[in-house]
Design a protein around this motif. Structure first.
Motif, PDB file in Angstrom:
ATOM      1  N   THR A  79      -5.193 -12.075   3.501  1.00  0.00           N
ATOM      2  CA  THR A  79      -4.473 -11.403   4.594  1.00  0.00           C
ATOM      3  C   THR A  79      -4.777  -9.915   4.476  1.00  0.00           C
ATOM      4  O   THR A  79      -4.492  -9.304   3.437  1.00  0.00           O
ATOM      5  CB  THR A  79      -2.955 -11.650   4.461  1.00  0.00           C
ATOM      6  OG1 THR A  79      -2.738 -13.060   4.478  1.00  0.00           O
ATOM      7  CG2 THR A  79      -2.184 -11.004   5.601  1.00  0.00           C
ATOM      8  N   ILE A  80      -5.363  -9.363   5.528  1.00  0.00           N
ATOM      9  CA  ILE A  80      -5.863  -7.988   5.430  1.00  0.00           C
ATOM     10  C   ILE A  80      -5.190  -7.093   6.456  1.00  0.00           C
ATOM     11  O   ILE A  80      -5.161  -7.404   7.659  1.00  0.00           O
ATOM     12  CB  ILE A  80      -7.399  -7.974   5.618  1.00  0.00           C
ATOM     13  CG1 ILE A  80      -8.024  -8.739   4.432  1.00  0.00           C
ATOM     14  CG2 ILE A  80      -7.933  -6.530   5.703  1.00  0.00           C
ATOM     15  CD1 ILE A  80      -9.511  -8.863   4.458  1.00  0.00           C
ATOM     16  N   ARG A  81      -4.657  -5.999   5.950  1.00  0.00           N
ATOM     17  CA  ARG A  81      -4.081  -4.990   6.851  1.00  0.00           C
ATOM     18  C   ARG A  81      -5.082  -3.845   6.985  1.00  0.00           C
ATOM     19  O   ARG A  81      -5.559  -3.305   5.984  1.00  0.00           O
ATOM     20  CB  ARG A  81      -2.770  -4.472   6.255  1.00  0.00           C
ATOM     21  CG  ARG A  81      -2.133  -3.466   7.147  1.00  0.00           C
ATOM     22  CD  ARG A  81      -0.939  -2.846   6.487  1.00  0.00           C
ATOM     23  NE  ARG A  81      -0.413  -1.827   7.358  1.00  0.00           N
ATOM     24  CZ  ARG A  81       0.176  -0.727   6.958  1.00  0.00           C
ATOM     25  NH1 ARG A  81       0.350  -0.514   5.670  1.00  0.00           N
ATOM     26  NH2 ARG A  81       0.614   0.155   7.818  1.00  0.00           N
ATOM     27  N   VAL A  82      -5.366  -3.505   8.216  1.00  0.00           N
ATOM     28  CA  VAL A  82      -6.333  -2.428   8.476  1.00  0.00           C
ATOM     29  C   VAL A  82      -5.672  -1.090   8.164  1.00  0.00           C
ATOM     30  O   VAL A  82      -4.666  -0.723   8.777  1.00  0.00           O
ATOM     31  CB  VAL A  82      -6.790  -2.479   9.958  1.00  0.00           C
ATOM     32  CG1 VAL A  82      -7.632  -1.262  10.296  1.00  0.00           C
ATOM     33  CG2 VAL A  82      -7.540  -3.770  10.234  1.00  0.00           C
ATOM     34  N   VAL A  83      -6.224  -0.385   7.151  1.00  0.00           N
ATOM     35  CA  VAL A  83      -5.691   0.957   6.848  1.00  0.00           C
ATOM     36  C   VAL A  83      -6.788   2.015   6.842  1.00  0.00           C
ATOM     37  O   VAL A  83      -6.504   3.198   6.899  1.00  0.00           O
ATOM     38  CB  VAL A  83      -4.939   1.023   5.491  1.00  0.00           C
ATOM     39  CG1 VAL A  83      -3.701   0.162   5.483  1.00  0.00           C
ATOM     40  CG2 VAL A  83      -5.849   0.679   4.319  1.00  0.00           C
ATOM     41  N   GLY A  84      -8.036   1.605   6.708  1.00  0.00           N
ATOM     42  CA  GLY A  84      -9.099   2.600   6.582  1.00  0.00           C
ATOM     43  C   GLY A  84     -10.454   2.018   6.914  1.00  0.00           C
ATOM     44  O   GLY A  84     -10.569   1.054   7.670  1.00  0.00           O
ATOM     45  N   GLY A 266      -2.856  -5.890 -14.860  1.00  0.00           N
ATOM     46  CA  GLY A 266      -2.007  -6.310 -13.745  1.00  0.00           C
ATOM     47  C   GLY A 266      -2.846  -7.134 -12.806  1.00  0.00           C
ATOM     48  O   GLY A 266      -3.791  -7.756 -13.272  1.00  0.00           O
ATOM     49  N   PRO A 267      -2.597  -7.170 -11.513  1.00  0.00           N
ATOM     50  CA  PRO A 267      -1.622  -6.305 -10.839  1.00  0.00           C
ATOM     51  C   PRO A 267      -0.176  -6.740 -11.062  1.00  0.00           C
ATOM     52  O   PRO A 267       0.727  -6.014 -10.706  1.00  0.00           O
ATOM     53  CB  PRO A 267      -2.011  -6.435  -9.360  1.00  0.00           C
ATOM     54  CG  PRO A 267      -2.618  -7.795  -9.236  1.00  0.00           C
ATOM     55  CD  PRO A 267      -3.324  -8.031 -10.550  1.00  0.00           C
ATOM     56  N   ILE A 268       0.029  -7.932 -11.681  1.00  0.00           N
ATOM     57  CA  ILE A 268       1.406  -8.383 -11.883  1.00  0.00           C
ATOM     58  C   ILE A 268       1.827  -8.059 -13.312  1.00  0.00           C
ATOM     59  O   ILE A 268       1.144  -8.411 -14.267  1.00  0.00           O
ATOM     60  CB  ILE A 268       1.518  -9.887 -11.564  1.00  0.00           C
ATOM     61  CG1 ILE A 268       1.316 -10.055 -10.061  1.00  0.00           C
ATOM     62  CG2 ILE A 268       2.873 -10.432 -11.998  1.00  0.00           C
ATOM     63  CD1 ILE A 268       0.872 -11.383  -9.637  1.00  0.00           C
TER      64      ILE A 268
END
Ligand code: FAD
Length: 283
Positions: A79-84, A266-268
């Motif tokens: 799931t990808i959110r466009v930020v850059g 991590g990341p957890i």
């Protein structure tokens, strides 16, 4: 030496994968199912929920993205959110396009340790992607877990990804789902306010509860404090962190958080392990 270099290079080599399905939430959030072009490579991509792949677009860049599918599925979901720049190009891709994948990297959610316990999942902002797969995993193995409570907060209703999954989870036995937004509109049917305000309505049996948290660090810090006050041990609170990262294998140092590398340690993390670094400016 040569063998060592070859092994290291192989570790960083992306594997071609085809986008076989795309589902968009508005113009900025896209769920992709990706299929490795060489099915024989799939065993190398066996992953734990919470781990991530580096998604590569030749000539553009490479970004860390959590894997949100079930480990038993053949395809890999991101799931990808466009930020850059790079997420912008990936967001514009469609079924049939090819990306490179390397991974999986990092630590997973302690889903085995959570068996037979109550699980409280707290997510804020668009942060639910790294934990969506873990929630699906538990519901596919429902009998192995105690009470499951999902608290999810978004800034505005348009940020609500996987709404249909939350609705399905709401219907599961011994499950509580509470959704909230800071800026409700006329379509919103759930709560208003920040996610930590929901805590008052949640029963927590501190002795048998394990917490998975994902979202802005200010939310994590505040929520962890409330949970500690309610008797939950920091050893039982697990959080996922995000840092800008390049190599993903602990070489470049971009993602350092105190003595930890977010990519390989991590990341957890358990909150007990990292709480002393939380809130230090610049870390
Ligand atoms: C372990 C891990 C898992 C992730 N999982 C997902 C996921 O499932 N879905 C998803 O959409 N994104 C996820 N991300 C974040 C994603 O990697 C970044 O959004 C991406 O690297 C941005 O790249 P870009 O080239 O599009 O943006 P750029 O052009 O590089 O940057 C755009 C802006 O975003 C900032 N930025 C870049 N990377 C990060 C970052 N990692 N954290 C905070 N700010 C950043 C930049 O400083 C800049 O302000 C994850 C990150 C990590 C470390």
């Amino acid at each position: 030496m040569t063998n060592h270099v070859t092994a290291a290079a192989r570790l960083l080599l992306p594997e071609p994968a085809e986008i076989v399905e795309k589902h968009s939430y508005g113009k900025d959030i896209h769920v992709f199912r990706m299929r490795l072009v060489d099915p024989g490579a799939r065993p190398r991509f066996d992953f734990l929920q919470g781990q991530f792949n580096m998604v590569y677009v030749p000539g553009v860049g490479e970004v860390a993205i959590s894997i949100s599918s079930d480990p038993d599925d053949q395809d890999l979901e991101h799931t990808i959110r466009v930020v850059g720049r790079t997420t912008g190009v990936i967001g514009g891709m469609d079924v049939g396009d090819i990306v490179g994948l390397r991974g999986p990297y990092g630590s997973g959610w302690p889903l085995h340790e959570a068996r037979w316990k109550d699980v409280l999942v707290i997510t804020g902002g668009l942060g639910c992607a790294p934990v969506t797969g873990a929630i699906e995993y538990m519901f596919r193995r429902r009998a192995n877990y105690g009470r499951i409570t999902l608290l999810h907060g978004v800034k505005k209703p348009a940020d609500m990804v996987h709404h249909e999954r939350f609705e399905a989870w709401r219907r599961e036995p011994d499950t509580q789902v509470m959704l909230t937004t800071d800026e409700p509109d006329r379509s919103w049917r759930d709560r208003t306010g920040v996610v930590t305000e929901l805590f008052q309505e949640v029963e927590i049996d501190a002795g048998r509860c394990i917490v998975f948290m994902c979202g802005p660090e200010v939310m994590i810090r505040y929520a962890a404090r409330i949970l500690s006050e309610r008797g939950v041990s920091e050893d039982h609170i697990f959080v996922t962190l995000e840092r800008n990262m390049k190599c993903a294998v602990g070489l470049c140092g971009h993602c350092q958080f105190g003595p930890e590398f977010v990519c390989k340690d991590g990341p957890i993390f358990s909150f007990a392990r990292i709480s002393r670094f939380f809130g230090i400016r610049g870390l």
